[in-house]
Design a protein around this motif. Structure first.
Motif, short mmCIF file in Angstrom:
data_model
loop_
_atom_site.label_atom_id
_atom_site.label_comp_id
_atom_site.label_asym_id
_atom_site.label_seq_id
_atom_site.Cartn_x
_atom_site.Cartn_y
_atom_site.Cartn_z
N LEU A 86 -30.54 66.12 -53.90
CA LEU A 86 -30.42 66.22 -55.34
C LEU A 86 -28.96 66.33 -55.73
O LEU A 86 -28.12 66.75 -54.94
CB LEU A 86 -31.20 67.44 -55.86
CG LEU A 86 -32.72 67.37 -55.71
CD1 LEU A 86 -33.35 68.69 -56.16
CD2 LEU A 86 -33.28 66.21 -56.52
N THR A 87 -28.67 65.95 -56.97
CA THR A 87 -27.30 65.99 -57.47
C THR A 87 -27.25 66.71 -58.80
O THR A 87 -28.20 66.67 -59.58
CB THR A 87 -26.73 64.57 -57.65
OG1 THR A 87 -27.63 63.79 -58.47
CG2 THR A 87 -26.53 63.88 -56.31
N ALA A 88 -26.12 67.36 -59.04
CA ALA A 88 -25.89 68.08 -60.30
C ALA A 88 -24.70 67.48 -61.01
O ALA A 88 -23.73 67.05 -60.38
CB ALA A 88 -25.64 69.57 -60.02
N ALA A 89 -24.77 67.48 -62.33
CA ALA A 89 -23.65 67.00 -63.13
C ALA A 89 -22.59 68.11 -63.26
O ALA A 89 -22.86 69.29 -63.02
CB ALA A 89 -24.14 66.60 -64.53
N GLU A 90 -21.38 67.71 -63.65
CA GLU A 90 -20.33 68.67 -63.92
C GLU A 90 -20.79 69.62 -65.04
O GLU A 90 -21.50 69.21 -65.96
CB GLU A 90 -19.04 67.97 -64.37
CG GLU A 90 -18.42 67.08 -63.32
CD GLU A 90 -19.06 65.70 -63.24
OE1 GLU A 90 -20.01 65.44 -63.99
OE2 GLU A 90 -18.60 64.90 -62.41
N PRO A 91 -20.41 70.88 -65.00
CA PRO A 91 -20.82 71.83 -66.04
C PRO A 91 -20.40 71.42 -67.45
O PRO A 91 -21.02 71.86 -68.42
CB PRO A 91 -20.13 73.14 -65.61
CG PRO A 91 -20.04 73.02 -64.12
CD PRO A 91 -19.72 71.57 -63.89
N TRP A 92 -19.36 70.59 -67.56
CA TRP A 92 -18.91 70.14 -68.87
C TRP A 92 -19.45 68.75 -69.22
O TRP A 92 -19.06 68.15 -70.21
CB TRP A 92 -17.38 70.12 -68.93
CG TRP A 92 -16.77 69.53 -67.70
CD1 TRP A 92 -16.50 68.21 -67.47
CD2 TRP A 92 -16.36 70.23 -66.53
NE1 TRP A 92 -15.96 68.05 -66.21
CE2 TRP A 92 -15.86 69.28 -65.62
CE3 TRP A 92 -16.38 71.59 -66.16
CZ2 TRP A 92 -15.38 69.63 -64.37
CZ3 TRP A 92 -15.89 71.94 -64.91
CH2 TRP A 92 -15.41 70.97 -64.03
N HIS A 93 -20.37 68.25 -68.41
CA HIS A 93 -20.99 66.96 -68.69
C HIS A 93 -21.83 67.06 -69.96
O HIS A 93 -22.45 68.10 -70.22
CB HIS A 93 -21.86 66.54 -67.51
CG HIS A 93 -22.33 65.13 -67.54
ND1 HIS A 93 -23.32 64.70 -68.39
CD2 HIS A 93 -21.93 64.04 -66.83
CE1 HIS A 93 -23.53 63.42 -68.19
NE2 HIS A 93 -22.71 62.99 -67.25
N PRO A 94 -21.90 66.00 -70.78
CA PRO A 94 -22.70 66.05 -72.01
C PRO A 94 -24.16 66.46 -71.79
O PRO A 94 -24.73 67.15 -72.62
CB PRO A 94 -22.59 64.63 -72.55
CG PRO A 94 -21.25 64.15 -72.08
CD PRO A 94 -21.09 64.75 -70.71
N ARG A 95 -24.77 66.05 -70.67
CA ARG A 95 -26.17 66.41 -70.45
C ARG A 95 -26.32 67.92 -70.23
O ARG A 95 -27.33 68.52 -70.62
CB ARG A 95 -26.78 65.62 -69.29
CG ARG A 95 -26.20 65.92 -67.94
CD ARG A 95 -26.76 65.03 -66.85
NE ARG A 95 -28.08 65.49 -66.43
CZ ARG A 95 -29.13 64.72 -66.31
NH1 ARG A 95 -29.05 63.44 -66.59
NH2 ARG A 95 -30.28 65.20 -65.90
N ILE A 96 -25.32 68.55 -69.60
CA ILE A 96 -25.34 70.00 -69.42
C ILE A 96 -25.05 70.69 -70.74
O ILE A 96 -25.71 71.66 -71.13
CB ILE A 96 -24.33 70.43 -68.34
CG1 ILE A 96 -24.60 69.70 -67.02
CG2 ILE A 96 -24.37 71.94 -68.15
CD1 ILE A 96 -25.93 70.01 -66.39
N ARG A 97 -24.05 70.19 -71.44
CA ARG A 97 -23.70 70.76 -72.76
C ARG A 97 -24.89 70.74 -73.70
O ARG A 97 -25.19 71.73 -74.36
CB ARG A 97 -22.55 69.94 -73.35
CG ARG A 97 -22.12 70.37 -74.75
CD ARG A 97 -21.40 69.22 -75.44
NE ARG A 97 -22.33 68.13 -75.72
CZ ARG A 97 -21.94 66.87 -75.89
NH1 ARG A 97 -20.68 66.53 -75.76
NH2 ARG A 97 -22.84 65.94 -76.17
N ASP A 98 -25.60 69.61 -73.74
CA ASP A 98 -26.72 69.50 -74.67
C ASP A 98 -27.88 70.41 -74.28
O ASP A 98 -28.66 70.82 -75.13
CB ASP A 98 -27.20 68.05 -74.73
CG ASP A 98 -26.18 67.12 -75.40
OD1 ASP A 98 -25.25 67.65 -76.05
OD2 ASP A 98 -26.31 65.90 -75.25
N ALA A 99 -27.99 70.72 -72.98
CA ALA A 99 -29.07 71.60 -72.54
C ALA A 99 -28.76 73.07 -72.79
O ALA A 99 -29.67 73.86 -73.06
CB ALA A 99 -29.34 71.38 -71.05
#
Length: 288
Positions: free
Chosen positions: A156-169
């Motif tokens: 599994l892979t995780a996005a950067e904490p500042w990635h838009p998908r993380i920000r939106d969540a």
């Protein structure tokens, strides 16, 4: 940003985040296939370096007025673990990746996402399983990289904490200055992610291991001609249109060094992937 097993990433999140935040973060993980040097007992699903196997009707990719591209690596889609990815790769056939790496001009011409004139300097070629005509000789003037067979390691892979998908969540609708004031951006968790996995590596599908800003942002800005700013809803929408096809990091054994320990990335829109329009894949690269 980070690659690992479901169990390891879940444990990492629950160690540093609240239970609710950890579960929300884990739900954002995406499957990928890590590519690592194959051992004696491994099935090789592809290789870095060496020579590509291409359809007879495919020409070795060229960048006009610059010369032929170097062959980086390939994967046999039929040999990738079944069900290991959430992108619509072909069921069989070979994907081959090429990049103008500066051998012919001592690095003078750069392939950059923001420079449309340079986009021909990186290519993806697809060879159906019934059209392979054997290995293709490397063009004169280019040195083939050493061949390194690759094995598949699903994870599994995780996005950067500042990635838009993380920000939106975690911070939906927050003002620009507060969009990173959420638990995944806490320094303790950032440090834990970095210690867990700080090497880009080689990968098919999943979320890219960006070295600088999220590579999806670079690609989205490029196709929009850079006439947008972070936080613009139009940019966020474009970012969501792209998925990682492949990533190849620097590799000593293959004598590949992309800048200062950098990585090459190919992204594609899911609709183009479904139609096998690999000519529409976008390329970018990053280094330290």
């Amino acid at each position: 940003m980070t690659h690992g097993s479901s169990e390891a990433l879940s444990a990492l999140a629950h160690q540093h985040l609240s239970a609710e935040a950890a579960e929300r973060w884990v739900r954002l993980l995406r499957p990928a296939v890590r590519l690592e040097a194959a051992g004696p007992s491994d099935v090789a699903v592809g290789h870095m370096g060496g020579s590509p196997e291409l359809s007879a009707h495919l020409e070795w990719p060229q960048w006009e007025d610059h010369g032929p591209l170097s062959f980086v690596g390939s994967v046999d889609c039929a040999l990738l673990p079944a069900g290991a990815l959430d992108i619509g790769l072909p069921a069989d056939g070979t994907l081959s990746f090429f990049y103008f790496d500066g051998q012919l001009d001592d690095g003078e011409a750069l392939v950059l996402a923001e420079d449309r004139e340079s986009w021909a300097g990186a290519r993806v070629l697809y060879t159906p399983a019934d059209e392979t005509s054997g290995e293709r000789d490397t063009p004169a003037g280019l040195r083939a990289f050493p061949r390194i067979p690759l094995a598949a390691r699903p994870g599994l892979t995780a996005a950067e904490p500042w990635h838009p998908r993380i920000r939106d969540a975690f911070a939906p609708g927050a003002p620009l200055g507060n969009r990173y004031a959420h638990p995944v951006c806490a320094q303790q968790f950032l440090d834990a992610l970095w210690e867990f996995d700080d090497v880009p590596g080689h990968q098919i599908g999943g979320l890219p291991h960006s070295i600088q800003n999220p590579v999806e942002i670079e690609v989205a800005e490029a196709v929009m001609d850079g006439d947008v700013s972070w936080g613009d809803p139009a940019l966020d929408a474009e970012i969501g249109e792209w998925v990682l096809l492949a990533q190849f990091g620097s590799e000593d054994a293959a004598e590949m060094m992309w800048g200062d320990g950098g990585a090459l990335y190919w992204l594609i829109r899911p609709a183009d992937l479904a139609e096998r329009r690999f000519d529409r894949a976008m390329f970018t690269w990053q280094c330290s």
